[in-house]
Scaffold this motif. Structure first.
Motif, mmCIF file in Angstrom:
data_model
loop_
_atom_site.group_PDB
_atom_site.id
_atom_site.type_symbol
_atom_site.label_atom_id
_atom_site.label_comp_id
_atom_site.label_asym_id
_atom_site.label_seq_id
_atom_site.Cartn_x
_atom_site.Cartn_y
_atom_site.Cartn_z
ATOM 1 N N ARG A 144 -7.226 -8.381 12.649
ATOM 2 C CA ARG A 144 -5.974 -8.652 11.935
ATOM 3 C C ARG A 144 -4.760 -8.397 12.815
ATOM 4 O O ARG A 144 -3.778 -9.147 12.760
ATOM 5 C CB ARG A 144 -5.924 -7.815 10.661
ATOM 6 C CG ARG A 144 -6.945 -8.272 9.626
ATOM 7 C CD ARG A 144 -7.036 -7.358 8.410
ATOM 8 N NE ARG A 144 -8.113 -7.803 7.518
ATOM 9 C CZ ARG A 144 -8.436 -7.226 6.376
ATOM 10 N NH1 ARG A 144 -7.760 -6.150 5.951
ATOM 11 N NH2 ARG A 144 -9.430 -7.693 5.640
ATOM 12 N N GLU A 183 -6.132 -2.586 5.535
ATOM 13 C CA GLU A 183 -5.672 -3.143 4.261
ATOM 14 C C GLU A 183 -4.179 -3.472 4.309
ATOM 15 O O GLU A 183 -3.754 -4.541 3.854
ATOM 16 C CB GLU A 183 -5.975 -2.144 3.143
ATOM 17 C CG GLU A 183 -5.705 -2.676 1.736
ATOM 18 C CD GLU A 183 -4.322 -2.335 1.221
ATOM 19 O OE1 GLU A 183 -3.736 -3.171 0.504
ATOM 20 O OE2 GLU A 183 -3.819 -1.245 1.537
ATOM 21 N N LEU A 184 -3.388 -2.584 4.869
ATOM 22 C CA LEU A 184 -1.948 -2.825 4.980
ATOM 23 C C LEU A 184 -1.655 -4.034 5.864
ATOM 24 O O LEU A 184 -0.828 -4.893 5.521
ATOM 25 C CB LEU A 184 -1.249 -1.580 5.531
ATOM 26 C CG LEU A 184 -1.213 -0.354 4.612
ATOM 27 C CD1 LEU A 184 -0.662 0.851 5.363
ATOM 28 C CD2 LEU A 184 -0.383 -0.628 3.359
ATOM 29 N N PRO A 213 -14.536 -1.562 9.466
ATOM 30 C CA PRO A 213 -13.084 -1.372 9.392
ATOM 31 C C PRO A 213 -12.395 -1.561 10.740
ATOM 32 O O PRO A 213 -11.297 -2.123 10.806
ATOM 33 C CB PRO A 213 -12.956 0.064 8.885
ATOM 34 C CG PRO A 213 -14.187 0.286 8.067
ATOM 35 C CD PRO A 213 -15.269 -0.440 8.815
ATOM 36 N N PRO A 255 -9.594 2.063 7.612
ATOM 37 C CA PRO A 255 -9.688 1.164 6.455
ATOM 38 C C PRO A 255 -8.346 0.925 5.764
ATOM 39 O O PRO A 255 -8.022 -0.219 5.397
ATOM 40 C CB PRO A 255 -10.674 1.886 5.536
ATOM 41 C CG PRO A 255 -11.514 2.712 6.455
ATOM 42 C CD PRO A 255 -10.573 3.175 7.527
ATOM 43 N N ARG A 256 -7.557 1.976 5.591
ATOM 44 C CA ARG A 256 -6.256 1.816 4.950
ATOM 45 C C ARG A 256 -5.307 0.999 5.830
ATOM 46 O O ARG A 256 -4.584 0.126 5.320
ATOM 47 C CB ARG A 256 -5.656 3.197 4.658
ATOM 48 C CG ARG A 256 -4.219 3.201 4.173
ATOM 49 C CD ARG A 256 -4.026 2.446 2.870
ATOM 50 N NE ARG A 256 -2.654 2.637 2.370
ATOM 51 C CZ ARG A 256 -2.131 1.914 1.396
ATOM 52 N NH1 ARG A 256 -2.824 0.951 0.827
ATOM 53 N NH2 ARG A 256 -0.890 2.167 0.980
ATOM 54 N N GLY A 292 -3.632 -6.493 6.481
ATOM 55 C CA GLY A 292 -4.081 -7.680 5.774
ATOM 56 C C GLY A 292 -3.038 -8.207 4.804
ATOM 57 O O GLY A 292 -2.849 -9.423 4.683
ATOM 58 N N ARG A 293 -2.363 -7.314 4.123
ATOM 59 C CA ARG A 293 -1.302 -7.735 3.206
ATOM 60 C C ARG A 293 -0.132 -8.357 3.960
ATOM 61 O O ARG A 293 0.459 -9.354 3.510
ATOM 62 C CB ARG A 293 -0.834 -6.542 2.372
ATOM 63 C CG ARG A 293 -1.863 -6.124 1.300
ATOM 64 C CD ARG A 293 -1.524 -4.780 0.695
ATOM 65 N NE ARG A 293 -0.154 -4.745 0.172
ATOM 66 C CZ ARG A 293 0.509 -3.620 -0.084
ATOM 67 N NH1 ARG A 293 -0.070 -2.450 0.135
ATOM 68 N NH2 ARG A 293 1.731 -3.672 -0.566
ATOM 69 N N GLU A 340 5.053 2.563 2.574
ATOM 70 C CA GLU A 340 3.919 1.901 3.232
ATOM 71 C C GLU A 340 4.273 1.493 4.653
ATOM 72 O O GLU A 340 3.417 1.530 5.554
ATOM 73 C CB GLU A 340 3.482 0.693 2.418
ATOM 74 C CG GLU A 340 2.748 1.070 1.130
ATOM 75 C CD GLU A 340 2.484 -0.121 0.238
ATOM 76 O OE1 GLU A 340 1.526 -0.047 -0.562
ATOM 77 O OE2 GLU A 340 3.243 -1.124 0.310
#
Length: 236
Positions: free
Chosen positions: A166, A128-129, A159, A124-125, A131-132, A223
């Motif tokens: 992505r 998210e990264l 996820p 999941p994390r 996706g950004r 990150e």
């Protein structure tokens, strides 16, 4: 070495590993419908979201013969008068299955690692990264990246589906950067494929890095390391 160049083989390993893990089930599904794996299978993250412009498809297939006659003959896609490619009902069914099968294979693969590695817990994390990075890359991506981003993400996406989808879109940011670099150097697709390692090749790779790097500027230094290490720890 630029971060963009450093992370690219890690992205490729994770994404291609999931795709190959899903290959057998996708071939079986397609065989039941009497069709071959085609562009909808490779570009599902984009073509499920929107029609694919002619320029984007030509770039995506630039290292191949670019022949779409099989997809047309098998009723997977149709082309509008202006050259935009649209999935048919069959094509959409195939693309949706390709996405689901890749996500299921990825989840199985990523849950098979060593107990001391985070495996699925990190997904999941990582999604998210990525996706950004995708959102930030819209400012610098080329035709293929814009055809593939934002990617198609169903409301019930797991996820694992979010991450593989992505990653599939993100790979096109660098692909566009590479095509722009060798075209700016006056080369054709055939010439860049045959170009040996040396100063000219290194200059093109450096220019590719320069064009690809801005997508990752949205991430902090920590990150970036988190994304690199997290993807690197996934089985593949």
């Amino acid at each position: 070495m630029s971060y963009a160049r450093l992370i690219r083989p890690v992205i490729d390993r994770v994404y291609v590993g999931a795709r190959w893990a899903a290959r057998a089930r996708m071939e079986a599904f397609y065989a039941e419908r009497g069709v071959d794996l085609g562009y909808e299978n490779s570009f599902f993250s984009g073509v499920l979201a929107r029609p694919m412009p002619a320029e984007a498809l030509a770039d995506g297939l630039v290292y191949t013969d670019g022949d779409m006659s099989r997809e047309l003959a098998q009723g997977v896609t149709k082309v509008a008068a202006e050259g935009t490619w649209h999935l048919t009902e069959l094509g959409r069914e195939l693309a949706l299955y390709a996405q689901r099968a890749t996500a299921e294979a990825a989840e199985e693969l990523w849950s098979s690692g060593l107990p001391m590695l985070p495996g699925l817990a990190s997904v999941p994390r990582l999604a998210e990264l990525v996706g950004r990075v995708l959102a930030h890359g819209l400012a610098t991506g080329g035709p293929a990246f814009h055809a593939m981003s934002p990617p198609y993400e169903p409301g019930d996406a797991s996820p694992a589906m979010l991450l593989v989808t992505r990653l599939g879109s993100l790979r096109h940011h660098r692909a566009d950067a590479h095509r722009a670099a060798w075209r700016a150097a006056g080369l054709t697709a055939e010439q860049i494929k045959a170009l040996p390692d040396g100063p000219e090749r290194q200059a093109i790779e450096a220019e590719t890095d320069r064009r690809d790097e801005p997508a990752y500027a949205v991430l902090t230094a920590d990150e970036r390391l988190e994304l690199l290490a997290g993807l690197g720890a996934l089985p593949g």
